[in-house]
Write a protein that holds these residues in place. Structure first.
Motif, PDB file in Angstrom:
ATOM      1  N   LYS A  91      52.533  39.543  31.933  1.00 46.44           N
ATOM      2  CA  LYS A  91      52.873  40.773  32.661  1.00 46.44           C
ATOM      3  C   LYS A  91      51.714  41.349  33.470  1.00 46.44           C
ATOM      4  O   LYS A  91      51.936  41.947  34.528  1.00 46.44           O
ATOM      5  N   ASP A  92      50.502  41.201  32.983  1.00 49.78           N
ATOM      6  CA  ASP A  92      49.380  41.943  33.549  1.00 49.78           C
ATOM      7  C   ASP A  92      48.654  41.171  34.641  1.00 49.78           C
ATOM      8  O   ASP A  92      48.391  39.969  34.516  1.00 49.78           O
ATOM      9  N   ALA A  93      48.301  41.894  35.709  1.00 52.21           N
ATOM     10  CA  ALA A  93      47.454  41.331  36.759  1.00 52.21           C
ATOM     11  C   ALA A  93      46.012  41.263  36.261  1.00 52.21           C
ATOM     12  O   ALA A  93      45.631  41.960  35.316  1.00 52.21           O
ATOM     13  N   ILE A  94      45.227  40.414  36.889  1.00 51.23           N
ATOM     14  CA  ILE A  94      43.799  40.347  36.596  1.00 51.23           C
ATOM     15  C   ILE A  94      43.093  41.469  37.361  1.00 51.23           C
ATOM     16  O   ILE A  94      43.285  41.622  38.568  1.00 51.23           O
ATOM     17  N   LYS A  95      42.306  42.250  36.657  1.00 49.39           N
ATOM     18  CA  LYS A  95      41.563  43.348  37.283  1.00 49.39           C
ATOM     19  C   LYS A  95      40.189  42.836  37.705  1.00 49.39           C
ATOM     20  O   LYS A  95      39.359  42.495  36.868  1.00 49.39           O
ATOM     21  N   LEU A  96      39.973  42.739  38.999  1.00 47.79           N
ATOM     22  CA  LEU A  96      38.742  42.166  39.533  1.00 47.79           C
ATOM     23  C   LEU A  96      37.634  43.199  39.598  1.00 47.79           C
ATOM     24  O   LEU A  96      37.868  44.369  39.917  1.00 47.79           O
ATOM     25  N   VAL A  97      36.415  42.749  39.307  1.00 45.62           N
ATOM     26  CA  VAL A  97      35.236  43.608  39.353  1.00 45.62           C
ATOM     27  C   VAL A  97      34.158  42.888  40.153  1.00 45.62           C
ATOM     28  O   VAL A  97      33.722  41.794  39.788  1.00 45.62           O
ATOM     29  N   SER A 109      39.689  36.617  31.293  1.00 42.71           N
ATOM     30  CA  SER A 109      39.293  35.511  32.154  1.00 42.71           C
ATOM     31  C   SER A 109      39.631  35.871  33.601  1.00 42.71           C
ATOM     32  O   SER A 109      40.539  36.659  33.875  1.00 42.71           O
ATOM     33  N   LEU A 110      38.882  35.279  34.524  1.00 46.19           N
ATOM     34  CA  LEU A 110      38.978  35.646  35.940  1.00 46.19           C
ATOM     35  C   LEU A 110      40.076  34.866  36.665  1.00 46.19           C
ATOM     36  O   LEU A 110      40.694  35.385  37.598  1.00 46.19           O
ATOM     37  N   GLY A 111      40.309  33.617  36.265  1.00 48.51           N
ATOM     38  CA  GLY A 111      41.276  32.795  36.980  1.00 48.51           C
ATOM     39  C   GLY A 111      40.710  32.159  38.233  1.00 48.51           C
ATOM     40  O   GLY A 111      41.451  31.648  39.077  1.00 48.51           O
ATOM     41  N   ALA A 112      39.363  32.170  38.370  1.00 47.81           N
ATOM     42  CA  ALA A 112      38.750  31.446  39.478  1.00 47.81           C
ATOM     43  C   ALA A 112      39.000  29.952  39.322  1.00 47.81           C
ATOM     44  O   ALA A 112      39.008  29.203  40.300  1.00 47.81           O
ATOM     45  N   ILE A 453      33.950  29.512  32.413  1.00 50.90           N
ATOM     46  CA  ILE A 453      35.395  29.469  32.637  1.00 50.90           C
ATOM     47  C   ILE A 453      36.127  29.380  31.300  1.00 50.90           C
ATOM     48  O   ILE A 453      35.557  28.999  30.291  1.00 50.90           O
ATOM     49  N   HIS A 454      37.391  29.766  31.317  1.00 51.80           N
ATOM     50  CA  HIS A 454      38.247  29.786  30.114  1.00 51.80           C
ATOM     51  C   HIS A 454      37.736  30.794  29.084  1.00 51.80           C
ATOM     52  O   HIS A 454      38.005  30.653  27.900  1.00 51.80           O
ATOM     53  N   SER A 455      37.009  31.811  29.524  1.00 51.11           N
ATOM     54  CA  SER A 455      36.517  32.832  28.606  1.00 51.11           C
ATOM     55  C   SER A 455      36.553  34.187  29.300  1.00 51.11           C
ATOM     56  O   SER A 455      36.604  34.264  30.534  1.00 51.11           O
ATOM     57  N   PRO A 456      36.494  35.289  28.536  1.00 46.41           N
ATOM     58  CA  PRO A 456      36.470  36.609  29.161  1.00 46.41           C
ATOM     59  C   PRO A 456      35.195  36.871  29.962  1.00 46.41           C
ATOM     60  O   PRO A 456      35.141  37.845  30.715  1.00 46.41           O
ATOM     61  N   LYS A 457      34.192  36.013  29.813  1.00 46.28           N
ATOM     62  CA  LYS A 457      32.937  36.170  30.566  1.00 46.28           C
ATOM     63  C   LYS A 457      32.943  35.394  31.879  1.00 46.28           C
ATOM     64  O   LYS A 457      31.929  35.354  32.575  1.00 46.28           O
TER      65      LYS A 457
END
Length: 482
Positions: A91-97, A109-112, A453-457
């Motif tokens: 449901k949730d979009a990725i919030k970019l910073v 995760s960023l999804g890059a 990648i594949h992590s919240p960092k």
């Protein structure tokens, strides 16, 4: 275009992708978006039955006889969140910073991987000039099982001479080979009994780096599921009598498990439990002093448990977790410093009495994967688990005589003033499946520079975006002149 304009254009594409939830296996919305978006750009587009997208950009005038080049990326992403972050992947979009020259997500995760590759291709399709025929292929389910690549009709590959995969992780590295892998899933229905009227405790392993089980597997990072099973062995060895109510951890087969939790029921005094746990933590900290500085074990009282796993089943569950090899299995005898074979204990899921364990070996040597399959059969038989062996993903063998690689490395050195590294990676890429469908085609993989990648960092180095666009654009023009 100026680098700043290129970056702004690519980021516009990436932001649109980040707004669409797209975990593996749930790509219909992003596939529909790409279908509409590419049609609006004037391309001929096909959405196949798997939701793969195939889009053709006709050659510029006078370049119709140039070889067809495929630009390829995957539209799905690994969806994980940091502890305590509310996140619903469906449901949730990725919030970019944006933090200076670094792009990351707010707690997820960023999804890059591989959204930025898709965004770069979309930009190129819109702005490229003086090119031959170009085909964009955006696949589904790369992260979970590569089913998009597996089921892609080979007709979309047979009429092309070159394929550039845009799923690598360092701007200055050109990938010319990758590892294969195989999904091994162990399942069992556990026997449950009523829990004794004793205290329940939640034992957790946290603070680990996690990361990609191909790219970071050689860095010596700890696996939370393995540490948890070892900690519980420490209780048994110290004479602590306990029953296991539940155990779970990990987020994906190809992500090193960074957290894991068990609920135990015991009459042992809290002081004894904490004493054993402190000893286990000290051992782990010494073992992983360099790679896991934030490692910690925690013990908190949990709500009373209604049921626990019968002793024999619990013992076999913990036994199989300790028997799995996690990490590097063998280094390459051909390429110094490269991991040849590894394995990752990725996920343990437990719902009621049902438990699934996901184990993922990788290797650039196919025979080693067959060895792991045989080992898995023995482990399953010894511990009472049922074993499902998934489709073996083929490796992409390094091609020493690759004209596409020569073109790209020459352009990179001209543009950047330094040589481009050429390497084979331990991670799996879809090129293995494409190579199986058309072994005459020449392949490379490129990408911007990303981390964790594949992590919240997960993060992306923004200054590497425009140089990748310029490299690919120049390569497409050069290939059209041949």
């Amino acid at each position: 275009m100026k680098n700043s304009d290129i970056l702004q254009s690519v980021m516009k594409e990436f932001r649109a992708l980040a707004s669409i939830p797209r975990p593996s296996g749930h790509e219909k919305a992003v596939s529909d978006y790409l279908l509409t978006h590419l049609k609006e750009m004037g391309l001929m587009v096909v959405q196949d039955e798997r939701n793969n997208i195939i889009a053709d950009l006709p050659a510029a005038h006078g370049r119709e006889n140039a070889p067809r080049v495929i630009l390829q990326g995957h539209m799905d992403m690994v969806c994980v969140a940091a502890p305590g972050v509310a996140y619903e992947p469906l449901k949730d979009a990725i919030k970019l910073v944006e933090d200076g020259d670094v792009l990351r997500a707010d707690g997820t995760s960023l999804g890059a991987d591989d959204g930025i590759g898709v965004a770069v291709i979309l930009h190129i399709l819109r702005h490229l000039k003086d090119h031959g025929p170009v085909r964009a292929i955006f696949t589904v389910d790369e992260e979970r099982g590569m089913t998009g690549a597996i089921h892609l009709d080979e007709k979309y590959l047979k009429d092309a001479q070159y394929l550039i995969n845009c799923d690598s992780e360092n701007l200055d590295e050109l990938c010319v080979g990758s590892a294969g892998g195989v999904d091994l899933t162990f399942s069992r229905t556990l026997k449950l009994v009523a829990a004794a009227k004793e205290k329940a405790w939640r034992l957790s392993v946290g603070g680990l780096q996690g990361g990609h089980s191909g790219e970071e597997i050689g860095e010596g990072r700890a696996n939370a599921l393995r540490l948890l099973s070892l900690s519980l062995a420490g209780f048994s060895e110290a004479g602590v009598d306990f029953s296991l109510a539940s155990l779970a951890g990990g987020k994906a087969k190809n992500a090193i498990a960074s957290d894991a939790t068990a609920i135990i029921v015991t009459a042992a005094p809290e002081e004894k439990l904490r004493e054993v746990l402190m000893q286990e933590e000290q051992t782990f900290r010494r073992t992983y002093s360099v790679t896991e500085p934030a490692l910690h074990l925690s013990l908190v009282e949990a709500p009373p448990a209604d049921q626990v796993i019968v002793a024999d089943d619990a013992a076999n569950l913990l036994r199989i977790l300790r028997l799995f090899h996690t990490g590097v299995y063998q280094m390459s005898a051909v390429t110094p410093g490269m991991v040849e074979t590894s394995s990752n204990l990725g996920v343990v899921r437990m719902e009621g009495a049902e438990v699934d364990i996901v184990f993922y070996p990788r290797s650039s040597v196919e025979g080693k994967l067959f060895e792991f399959c045989r080992m898995a059969k023995d482990l399953a038989e010894l511990t009472g688990f049922a074993l499902h062996i998934g489709t073996l993903a083929p490796s992409w063998d390094e091609d020493k005589d690759n004209p596409l690689a020569r073109v790209i490395t020459e352009i990179f050195e001209q543009q950047q003033g330094k040589p481009m590294k050429v390497e084979t990676i331990h991670a799996g890429l879809e090129c293995g499946w494409f190579y199986r469908k058309n072994p005459q085609m020449k392949f490379v993989s490129v990408g911007v520079t990303t981390h964790d990648i594949h992590s919240p960092k997960e993060s992306l180095e923004l200054p590497t975006v425009a140089p990748l666009v310029e490299l690919l654009s120049a390569a497409l023009i050069k290939l059209a002149e041949q």
